[in-house]
Design an enzyme around this catalytic site. Structure first.
Site, short mmCIF file in Angstrom:
data_model
loop_
_atom_site.label_atom_id
_atom_site.label_comp_id
_atom_site.label_asym_id
_atom_site.label_seq_id
_atom_site.Cartn_x
_atom_site.Cartn_y
_atom_site.Cartn_z
N HIS A 59 2.35 -11.26 7.67
CA HIS A 59 3.35 -11.31 6.62
C HIS A 59 3.30 -10.05 5.74
O HIS A 59 2.34 -9.84 5.01
CB HIS A 59 3.12 -12.57 5.77
CG HIS A 59 4.19 -12.80 4.76
ND1 HIS A 59 3.97 -13.45 3.58
CD2 HIS A 59 5.50 -12.44 4.74
CE1 HIS A 59 5.10 -13.49 2.89
NE2 HIS A 59 6.03 -12.88 3.57
N ASN A 70 3.59 -16.16 -1.83
CA ASN A 70 4.87 -16.82 -2.15
C ASN A 70 4.68 -18.15 -2.87
O ASN A 70 5.54 -18.58 -3.63
CB ASN A 70 5.71 -17.00 -0.89
CG ASN A 70 6.38 -15.69 -0.51
OD1 ASN A 70 6.52 -14.80 -1.33
ND2 ASN A 70 6.76 -15.57 0.75
N SER A 119 8.01 -15.97 5.86
CA SER A 119 7.52 -15.94 4.49
C SER A 119 6.97 -17.29 4.05
O SER A 119 6.37 -17.39 3.00
CB SER A 119 8.63 -15.48 3.54
OG SER A 119 9.81 -16.18 3.80
N GLU A 159 -0.56 -10.48 4.70
CA GLU A 159 -1.24 -11.77 4.83
C GLU A 159 -1.36 -12.07 6.32
O GLU A 159 -0.35 -12.03 7.05
CB GLU A 159 -0.42 -12.89 4.16
CG GLU A 159 -0.47 -12.89 2.65
CD GLU A 159 0.37 -14.02 2.03
OE1 GLU A 159 -0.03 -14.53 0.98
OE2 GLU A 159 1.43 -14.38 2.58
N1 CAA Z 1 11.25 1.95 0.60
C1 CAA Z 1 10.35 2.95 0.59
N2 CAA Z 1 9.78 3.42 -0.54
C2 CAA Z 1 10.18 2.89 -1.69
C3 CAA Z 1 11.14 1.86 -1.77
C4 CAA Z 1 11.68 1.39 -0.55
N3 CAA Z 1 12.58 0.40 -0.52
N4 CAA Z 1 11.31 1.53 -3.08
C5 CAA Z 1 10.51 2.33 -3.78
N5 CAA Z 1 9.82 3.15 -2.95
C6 CAA Z 1 8.81 4.14 -3.31
C7 CAA Z 1 9.41 5.25 -4.13
O1 CAA Z 1 9.94 6.26 -3.30
C8 CAA Z 1 8.20 5.71 -4.93
O2 CAA Z 1 7.36 6.52 -4.13
P1 CAA Z 1 6.45 7.72 -4.79
O3 CAA Z 1 5.50 7.05 -5.73
O4 CAA Z 1 5.80 8.31 -3.58
O5 CAA Z 1 7.43 8.62 -5.46
C9 CAA Z 1 7.43 4.42 -5.20
O6 CAA Z 1 7.86 3.51 -4.17
C10 CAA Z 1 7.76 3.85 -6.55
O7 CAA Z 1 9.16 3.68 -6.62
P2 CAA Z 1 10.06 4.02 -7.88
O8 CAA Z 1 9.40 5.04 -8.75
O9 CAA Z 1 11.46 4.25 -7.44
O10 CAA Z 1 10.17 2.65 -8.64
P3 CAA Z 1 9.04 1.75 -9.21
O11 CAA Z 1 7.85 2.49 -9.64
O12 CAA Z 1 9.78 0.90 -10.18
O13 CAA Z 1 8.63 0.85 -7.95
C11 CAA Z 1 8.81 -1.01 -6.55
C12 CAA Z 1 9.55 0.11 -7.22
C13 CAA Z 1 7.83 -0.42 -5.52
C14 CAA Z 1 9.84 -1.89 -5.83
C15 CAA Z 1 8.00 -1.80 -7.64
O14 CAA Z 1 8.87 -2.19 -8.67
C16 CAA Z 1 7.32 -3.03 -7.11
O15 CAA Z 1 6.28 -2.96 -6.47
N6 CAA Z 1 7.90 -4.20 -7.39
C17 CAA Z 1 7.36 -5.49 -6.95
C18 CAA Z 1 7.78 -5.75 -5.55
C19 CAA Z 1 7.20 -7.03 -5.05
O16 CAA Z 1 6.56 -7.83 -5.72
N7 CAA Z 1 7.46 -7.28 -3.76
C20 CAA Z 1 7.03 -8.49 -3.11
C21 CAA Z 1 8.22 -9.36 -2.88
S1 CAA Z 1 7.74 -10.83 -2.10
C22 CAA Z 1 7.89 -10.50 -0.48
O17 CAA Z 1 8.31 -9.47 -0.04
C23 CAA Z 1 7.43 -11.57 0.42
C24 CAA Z 1 8.40 -12.56 0.83
O18 CAA Z 1 8.09 -13.21 1.82
C25 CAA Z 1 9.61 -12.91 0.09
#
Ligand code: CAA
Length: 282
Positions: A139, A189, A118, A151
């Site tokens: 990434h 990030n 990351s 990425e």
């Molecule tokens: N695995 C698989 N599918 C998932 C999931 C998971 N862990 N979490 C949620 N989903 C799916 C759900 O099943 C749902 O699918 P459908 O639309 O087909 O029904 C969809 O994603 C939306 O989920 P929810 O309705 O339960 O919840 P939501 O709309 O609040 O979305 C979320 C949840 C996708 C996590 C959303 O809040 C989101 O995108 N958040 C931001 C996440 C983000 O910024 N991530 C980047 C982190 S940084 C990183 O990863 C890099 C690093 O190096 C640290």
């Protein structure tokens, strides 16, 4: 000729997500971890993740079974010898990753060695390998099955052919590859984690509660989740490690980690994975 497998090193959250999207897209996968129980957990989670898609009508039961049949798990790094691409998703510890890359580069002559790091330097990782032109950053973002970005990070030594192959693989997984240089934190990030760090400062200073910060950013900036909910999803230890990489890499005090974030990590409040972070999880 049968398709060469893709190797995934590390069966934690990211490794599991990467393995899931690979098998879902028809790639045979060899998932490696040092711990057998982690591999068992990973297989169970992939079963659950694919099962959710069946429930939603996005995947047939037959396709789910076919996808799971593509997953092979192993505790022997040697088993990855025949992989065409190996994606490393081990814990974010520089010494561990360097050792893995050194070992992998001795193991295989032709495989592309991609890291899901990351924020660590790909140029440095490539530097410990026999054929550094095969090393690249790939990434993914959490949750991997949902978020579309990959990425693609080019080390100083990475060849055009390596970048092209990884961009193609990202496309085959239904993701969008965005090229980024080998700079601390890459693009996402470097922007996202200082925002989380600043949110922690707001809480530390008593200017806002975690709930208030999260609600403000969801309603005021249309973020899908607030920065402290996101910190809990990413892991507070991971956020702290990224801030430290930014601080060291740029030598700029604007990247100083928030003391509250550090204290929480010291206390073992790591977010969702430990049941407590800025919020409490049952
Ligand atoms: N695995 C698989 N599918 C998932 C999931 C998971 N862990 N979490 C949620 N989903 C799916 C759900 O099943 C749902 O699918 P459908 O639309 O087909 O029904 C969809 O994603 C939306 O989920 P929810 O309705 O339960 O919840 P939501 O709309 O609040 O979305 C979320 C949840 C996708 C996590 C959303 O809040 C989101 O995108 N958040 C931001 C996440 C983000 O910024 N991530 C980047 C982190 S940084 C990183 O990863 C890099 C690093 O190096 C640290």
């Amino acid at each position: 000729m049968s398709q060469q497998p893709i190797g995934v090193v590390g069966a934690g959250t990211m490794g599991q997500g990467i393995a899931q999207v690979l098998v879902q897209s028809g790639f045979p996968v060899k998932l490696y971890d040092v711990a057998d129980e982690q591999l068992t957990r990973a297989r169970g989670n992939l079963d659950k993740g694919l099962g959710k898609l069946v429930t939603k009508g996005k995947l047939s039961e037959t396709d789910k079974d076919a996808a799971l049949a593509q997953l092979d798990t192993t505790t022997a790094l040697d088993a990855l010898r025949d992989c065409e691409v190996i994606i490393e998703a081990a814990p974010e510890q520089p010494a561990l990753k360097e050792k893995l890359f050194r070992d992998l580069s001795h193991l295989t002559h032709d495989a592309i060695l991609a890291s899901n790091t990351s924020s660590l330097s790909l140029t440095r990782l490539a530097g410990v390998c026999e054929r550094p032109e095969r090393v690249v950053g790939m990434h993914f973002f959490n949750p991997v099955p949902v978020l579309k970005l990959v990425e693609v990070i080019r080390a100083e030594q990475t060849s055009d052919a390596t970048v092209a192959r990884i961009e193609q693989l990202a496309t085959d997984l239904g993701k969008t590859a965005v090229p980024v240089g080998d700079s601390p934190g890459f693009a996402v990030n470097r922007l996202l984690v200082p925002m989380i760090n600043e949110a922690a400062f707001l809480v530390q200073e008593g200017a806002a509660t975690p709930d208030a910060v999260d609600q403000a950013m969801k309603l005021g900036a249309a973020h899908p989740m607030g920065p402290l909910q996101l910190a809990d999803l990413i892991g507070l230890d991971v956020c702290l490690a990224i801030m430290e990489v930014l601080q060291e890499g740029f030598g700029d005090p604007k990247y100083r980690p928030c003391p509250l974030l550090r204290r929480m990590v010291d206390a073992g409040y790591l977010g969702r994975k430990s049941g407590r972070g800025f919020h409490i999880y049952e």
